[in-house]
Design an enzyme around this catalytic site. Structure first.
Site, PDB file in Angstrom:
ATOM      1  N   SER A  61     -22.477 -12.750  45.606  1.00 43.24           N
ATOM      2  CA  SER A  61     -21.251 -12.774  46.401  1.00 43.24           C
ATOM      3  C   SER A  61     -20.058 -12.324  45.573  1.00 43.24           C
ATOM      4  O   SER A  61     -19.995 -12.551  44.350  1.00 43.24           O
ATOM      5  CB  SER A  61     -21.001 -14.193  46.905  1.00 43.24           C
ATOM      6  OG  SER A  61     -19.701 -14.334  47.445  1.00 43.24           O
ATOM      7  N   LYS A 118     -23.251 -19.176  42.808  1.00 41.64           N
ATOM      8  CA  LYS A 118     -23.711 -17.793  42.697  1.00 41.64           C
ATOM      9  C   LYS A 118     -23.606 -17.292  41.259  1.00 41.64           C
ATOM     10  O   LYS A 118     -24.509 -16.616  40.750  1.00 41.64           O
ATOM     11  CB  LYS A 118     -22.896 -16.889  43.626  1.00 41.64           C
ATOM     12  CG  LYS A 118     -23.136 -17.126  45.106  1.00 41.64           C
ATOM     13  CD  LYS A 118     -24.556 -16.777  45.531  1.00 41.64           C
ATOM     14  CE  LYS A 118     -24.720 -16.824  47.038  1.00 41.64           C
ATOM     15  NZ  LYS A 118     -26.122 -16.557  47.458  1.00 41.64           N
ATOM     16  N   TYR A 121     -19.146 -22.884  45.818  1.00 33.74           N
ATOM     17  CA  TYR A 121     -20.072 -21.851  46.293  1.00 33.74           C
ATOM     18  C   TYR A 121     -20.113 -20.676  45.325  1.00 33.74           C
ATOM     19  O   TYR A 121     -21.187 -20.196  44.932  1.00 33.74           O
ATOM     20  CB  TYR A 121     -19.654 -21.375  47.683  1.00 33.74           C
ATOM     21  CG  TYR A 121     -20.384 -20.138  48.148  1.00 33.74           C
ATOM     22  CD1 TYR A 121     -21.733 -20.197  48.496  1.00 33.74           C
ATOM     23  CD2 TYR A 121     -19.732 -18.909  48.220  1.00 33.74           C
ATOM     24  CE1 TYR A 121     -22.412 -19.055  48.910  1.00 33.74           C
ATOM     25  CE2 TYR A 121     -20.393 -17.772  48.634  1.00 33.74           C
ATOM     26  CZ  TYR A 121     -21.731 -17.847  48.979  1.00 33.74           C
ATOM     27  OH  TYR A 121     -22.397 -16.719  49.387  1.00 33.74           O
TER      28      TYR A 121
END
Length: 331
Positions: A124, A152, A148
């Site tokens: 991402s 990643k 988040y």
């Protein structure tokens, strides 16, 4: 090739599954269905005309994942599975880390035990954090600003260490920007369980009268209309990017990171106006406070994707909105 796709019933996974099947690959779908719908499997089979094996499984079940890899003689894995909401990750950081990190470790152990060393990882643009310059290229410093993104980034670091330990691994991390839109059939698209977190499915629900209005998070950003600017990429362009990535790493050992985005930014208000144009519906919205973890502007430099993968996005904002609205009307 025989390819295992994790998170295959989800939004990006389902569209990439269609693209890979139509390119002649044999796909095995794996998903735990916590944020997706099994009906996607039937839709994929209808679109492609192929029967597709589906295994309902949590990736943290290493023994079961390993048996799937061996039973289906898998050659490569595309790893989409994971929780993906930035705002939700801020509320539930432990749950996000437990799911996203542990499931990836389990998958990598199963792959290593099965001597499968070809992986496409769904990363991402959140790994870049607050942009220091735009457009963002792959040399931009990484510094995630939410759980988040940190998930990643940590997985990317694990993959780098894995390749350093064994140069026979072939791994590419694809740093997505903002996938939107739907397959041209209208059979698959973005349809999250519960209230949507992402802009496009929320707008679709407002246009359809299922939700009263859209919350626009922040109207005082240093942008030309005060709303956040993002790089929106059509999900089918993204699916084609995975096919291109698979072709690349099938010939090239080592580790590579590549941006997949449209290469330009669009504001929230611009998206609303375009969606109104294609749907002929009024999108009611209210500007509210900014969300924690959001940045003002974020869009990609996609030169590396063109150079290494021979990939460029083809579909514009009109196509993104029109396909999303078509999918909404088919639900």
């Amino acid at each position: 090739m025989n390819i295992l796709i994790t998170g295959a019933a989800g939004y990006i996974g389902s569209h990439s599954t269609v693209e890979l099947i139509q390119a002649g690959h044999h796909i095995v779908m794996l998903d735990n269905l916590i944020n997706s719908h099994k009906v996607s499997v039937n839709c994929i089979e209808k679109i492609t005309g192929k029967n597709v094996p589906f295994i309902e499984c949590d990736l943290r079940n290493t023994v079961l994942v390993e048996s799937v890899l061996r039973d289906y003689m898998i050659d490569a894995v595309i790893h989409f599975a994971g929780l993906k909401s930035v705002s939700e990750s801020i509320k539930y950081p432990i749950e996000y880390t437990a799911n996203n990190i542990q499931s990836t470790i389990s998958l990598l152990i199963a792959m290593k035990n099965s001597n499968i060393k070809t992986l496409v990882f769904s990363s991402s643009a959140t790994v870049y954090g607050e942009p220091k310059y735009l457009p963002l290229d792959e040399l931009h410093p990484v510094s995630a600003v939410n759980p988040y993104g940190r998930n990643k980034l940590h997985i990317e670091e694990m993959l780098i260490d894995l390749v350093a330990s064994d140069p026979l691994w072939k791994i590419i991390s694809l740093r997505y920007f903002n996938p939107v839109g739907a397959h041209e059939s209208g059979l698959i698209g973005e349809n999250p369980i519960g209230i949507p977190n992402n802009l496009f499915p929320f707008i679709s629900k407002v246009a359809a009268g299922e939700l009263p209005y859209l919350k626009v998070y922040g109207g005082d950003y240093p942008t030309y209309d005060g709303t956040g600017i993002r790089d929106y990429i059509h999900v089918m362009d993204l699916a084609e990017g995975h096919l291109a990535a698979l072709r690349y790493i099938n010939k090239s050992a080592g580790y590579l990171t590549v941006n997949l985005g449209a290469g330009f930014g669009v504001s929230v208000l611009e998206v609303i106006k375009m969606y109104e144009l294609v749907s002929h519906k009024k999108i009611n919205y209210e500007v509210v406070e900014r969300r924690p973890g959001d940045v003002a502007m974020c869009y990609a430099n996609v030169d590396k994707a063109k150079l290494f993968l021979n990939w460029t996005p083809k579909r514009n904002l009109n196509a993104m909105c029109a396909s999303a609205w078509y999918f909404q009307n088919k639900l």
